[in-house]
Design a protein around this motif. Sequence first.
Motif, PDB file in Angstrom:
ATOM      1  N   GLY A 149      59.647  89.632 134.621  1.00  0.00           N
ATOM      2  CA  GLY A 149      59.386  88.287 135.120  1.00  0.00           C
ATOM      3  C   GLY A 149      60.077  87.202 134.327  1.00  0.00           C
ATOM      4  O   GLY A 149      60.115  86.040 134.749  1.00  0.00           O
ATOM      5  N   MET A 150      60.640  87.560 133.157  1.00  0.00           N
ATOM      6  CA  MET A 150      61.315  86.586 132.305  1.00  0.00           C
ATOM      7  C   MET A 150      62.826  86.608 132.455  1.00  0.00           C
ATOM      8  O   MET A 150      63.494  85.587 132.272  1.00  0.00           O
ATOM      9  CB  MET A 150      60.945  86.842 130.835  1.00  0.00           C
ATOM     10  N   ALA A 151      63.378  87.795 132.739  1.00  0.00           N
ATOM     11  CA  ALA A 151      64.835  87.923 132.826  1.00  0.00           C
ATOM     12  C   ALA A 151      65.179  89.207 133.565  1.00  0.00           C
ATOM     13  O   ALA A 151      64.393  90.160 133.595  1.00  0.00           O
ATOM     14  CB  ALA A 151      65.467  87.931 131.436  1.00  0.00           C
ATOM     15  N   ASP A 152      66.358  89.221 134.128  1.00  0.00           N
ATOM     16  CA  ASP A 152      66.886  90.418 134.785  1.00  0.00           C
ATOM     17  C   ASP A 152      67.591  91.241 133.724  1.00  0.00           C
ATOM     18  O   ASP A 152      68.665  90.849 133.231  1.00  0.00           O
ATOM     19  CB  ASP A 152      67.852  89.995 135.903  1.00  0.00           C
ATOM     20  N   LEU A 153      66.998  92.369 133.327  1.00  0.00           N
ATOM     21  CA  LEU A 153      67.536  93.143 132.215  1.00  0.00           C
ATOM     22  C   LEU A 153      67.238  94.622 132.391  1.00  0.00           C
ATOM     23  O   LEU A 153      66.537  95.034 133.318  1.00  0.00           O
ATOM     24  CB  LEU A 153      66.989  92.623 130.888  1.00  0.00           C
ATOM     25  N   ARG A 154      67.801  95.424 131.474  1.00  0.00           N
ATOM     26  CA  ARG A 154      67.527  96.855 131.430  1.00  0.00           C
ATOM     27  C   ARG A 154      66.809  97.177 130.116  1.00  0.00           C
ATOM     28  O   ARG A 154      67.116  96.584 129.079  1.00  0.00           O
ATOM     29  CB  ARG A 154      68.836  97.661 131.512  1.00  0.00           C
ATOM     30  N   ILE A 155      65.872  98.115 130.166  1.00  0.00           N
ATOM     31  CA  ILE A 155      65.092  98.506 128.992  1.00  0.00           C
ATOM     32  C   ILE A 155      65.370  99.964 128.676  1.00  0.00           C
ATOM     33  O   ILE A 155      65.228 100.833 129.548  1.00  0.00           O
ATOM     34  CB  ILE A 155      63.578  98.295 129.222  1.00  0.00           C
ATOM     35  N   TYR A 198      72.158  85.777 127.782  1.00  0.00           N
ATOM     36  CA  TYR A 198      70.719  85.805 127.489  1.00  0.00           C
ATOM     37  C   TYR A 198      70.366  85.011 126.236  1.00  0.00           C
ATOM     38  O   TYR A 198      69.224  85.076 125.762  1.00  0.00           O
ATOM     39  CB  TYR A 198      70.255  87.256 127.324  1.00  0.00           C
ATOM     40  N   ASP A 199      71.316  84.264 125.686  1.00  0.00           N
ATOM     41  CA  ASP A 199      71.054  83.537 124.453  1.00  0.00           C
ATOM     42  C   ASP A 199      69.850  82.610 124.559  1.00  0.00           C
ATOM     43  O   ASP A 199      69.081  82.449 123.611  1.00  0.00           O
ATOM     44  CB  ASP A 199      72.295  82.736 124.027  1.00  0.00           C
ATOM     45  N   GLY A 200      69.676  81.995 125.715  1.00  0.00           N
ATOM     46  CA  GLY A 200      68.584  81.040 125.876  1.00  0.00           C
ATOM     47  C   GLY A 200      67.207  81.664 125.952  1.00  0.00           C
ATOM     48  O   GLY A 200      66.205  80.972 125.770  1.00  0.00           O
ATOM     49  N   PHE A 213      62.179  99.935 121.477  1.00  0.00           N
ATOM     50  CA  PHE A 213      62.045  99.292 122.788  1.00  0.00           C
ATOM     51  C   PHE A 213      63.132  98.226 122.865  1.00  0.00           C
ATOM     52  O   PHE A 213      62.939  97.085 122.447  1.00  0.00           O
ATOM     53  CB  PHE A 213      60.641  98.677 122.902  1.00  0.00           C
ATOM     54  N   ASN A 214      64.285  98.636 123.381  1.00  0.00           N
ATOM     55  CA  ASN A 214      65.483  97.807 123.284  1.00  0.00           C
ATOM     56  C   ASN A 214      65.884  97.256 124.645  1.00  0.00           C
ATOM     57  O   ASN A 214      65.827  97.958 125.663  1.00  0.00           O
ATOM     58  CB  ASN A 214      66.632  98.627 122.689  1.00  0.00           C
ATOM     59  N   LEU A 215      66.341  96.002 124.639  1.00  0.00           N
ATOM     60  CA  LEU A 215      66.649  95.269 125.863  1.00  0.00           C
ATOM     61  C   LEU A 215      68.154  95.079 125.996  1.00  0.00           C
ATOM     62  O   LEU A 215      68.831  94.729 125.026  1.00  0.00           O
ATOM     63  CB  LEU A 215      65.954  93.904 125.843  1.00  0.00           C
ATOM     64  N   PHE A 216      68.657  95.252 127.228  1.00  0.00           N
ATOM     65  CA  PHE A 216      70.095  95.200 127.491  1.00  0.00           C
ATOM     66  C   PHE A 216      70.385  94.370 128.730  1.00  0.00           C
ATOM     67  O   PHE A 216      69.553  94.279 129.632  1.00  0.00           O
ATOM     68  CB  PHE A 216      70.644  96.622 127.688  1.00  0.00           C
TER      69      PHE A 216
END
Length: 465
Positions: A365-371, A397-399, A384-387
């Motif tokens: 719900g915060m960002a479109d990402l892969r885990i 995704y800096d913001g 638990f790493n985010l990509f």
Amino acid sequence: MLNDATDALAPLLPLGVLREIGPAYLEEPRGRYKGRAGLVAAPRTVEEVAAVVRACANAGVPIVPRGGGTGLVGGQVMSDGTMPLLLSLERMTAIRAVYPEEGVIVAEAGATLHQVRDAAAKVGRQFPLALASGGTAQLGGVLATNAGGVNVLRYGNARALCLGVEAVLPQGQVMHDLKRLRKDNTGYDIRDLLIGAEGTLGIITAASLVLAPVPAEIGVAMLVVESPEAALTLLSLAQARMAGGVTAFELISGEGLRFLDAAFPDLRQPFADCPDWLVLIEVGLPSGLSADAALEGLFTDAAEAGLVHDGVIARSGQQAADLWAIRETIPEANRHIGAIASHDISLPLSEIARFIRDCSAVLAGMADLRINCFGHLGDGNLHFNLFPVQGKTRDAYDGVRRALSRAVHEMVVARGGSFSAEHGVGRLKAAELAEWGDPARLAAMRAIKDALDPAGIMNPGVILG
């Protein structure tokens, strides 16, 4: 700041300890910090370490201890503040003694983990702490960060495998405590204070370590599980069947397998279709028991219970190494893809499955990402790493990067977990510790730091900021 203090310090140091300040001393693996140093000293003996520390204490020069430089939280580099002396243990590499009948090895802090393990193997024993960086990681850094690795489930982390230490304290006193005792109730355990202190209370120069018997039968299997819930039930079943024989129990996600396929297409994976979740299990059993038969029985019972629906059991040492290569190459594949944020967390086992599900939903719900969630499920430690999603870069995704990490850590802490499981606090997580650490515990830690290092010269900025 200028190098005035360290320049004046140089003539006071033992002859031959200074090293050229090369870039390798000022780097850390993730590139988050750029180190600085006015001098680099590489002592050869504990007496030389003590002389360097005394000189720094008298001159008020900060000390940054450095082992193999593999730490992931910035503890080995100092980016700002008074120009420090970097103290490397690289020349203190001796295996001082091995006592196979006692199950003990005594090694200096600059010995790599592989050197310690090789020395143990020569006498038919094993030092069971295993890290992917074992060829570079040095014993002093392993103890200073209380490192974990893949075998904590059975053998414990670095603290559990250390019987005694030799160390130099912040005023240059040498603590001779290389005991080989399992029982020693003679007051405060300074050894345990130094282990995990990340060089903020003193410098470990040698340690006596626990050796373990080598299991006669070793078996490795990779099993496809339906979910993290199923993996945890499988863990409980395996521990009940193996009676303490489970050495490692690793969780691997389908996302991690896809990263491997993208980064290392030549690395063979055992399943044609990419499963959502895998478990890598290793068991070590005594003579007379078949590890393969034990894993086959586990697979049969787990399949009947609906916990697994496919799997492969290694039939040779090479096949076992190939299965382990899948797990051990995941961090390298992660670096190839490029993470937005990485999290080294631990949770009570009963909270893990809900955390993975709930945290993934919140982050979506915060960002479109892969885990990519993977790690040492047997002891509750996950990475638990985010990509970024395909087509986006990390910069996009800096913001939201800091908000994502904060959300992860908040959910971990709320479930009774830790935001620093095996990598340490370093400089990277000092602010989180200040915010979420228990106030009474933090006050006690500060009191200990002030008592042992009143001048604050030992690795300033690490742990307590």
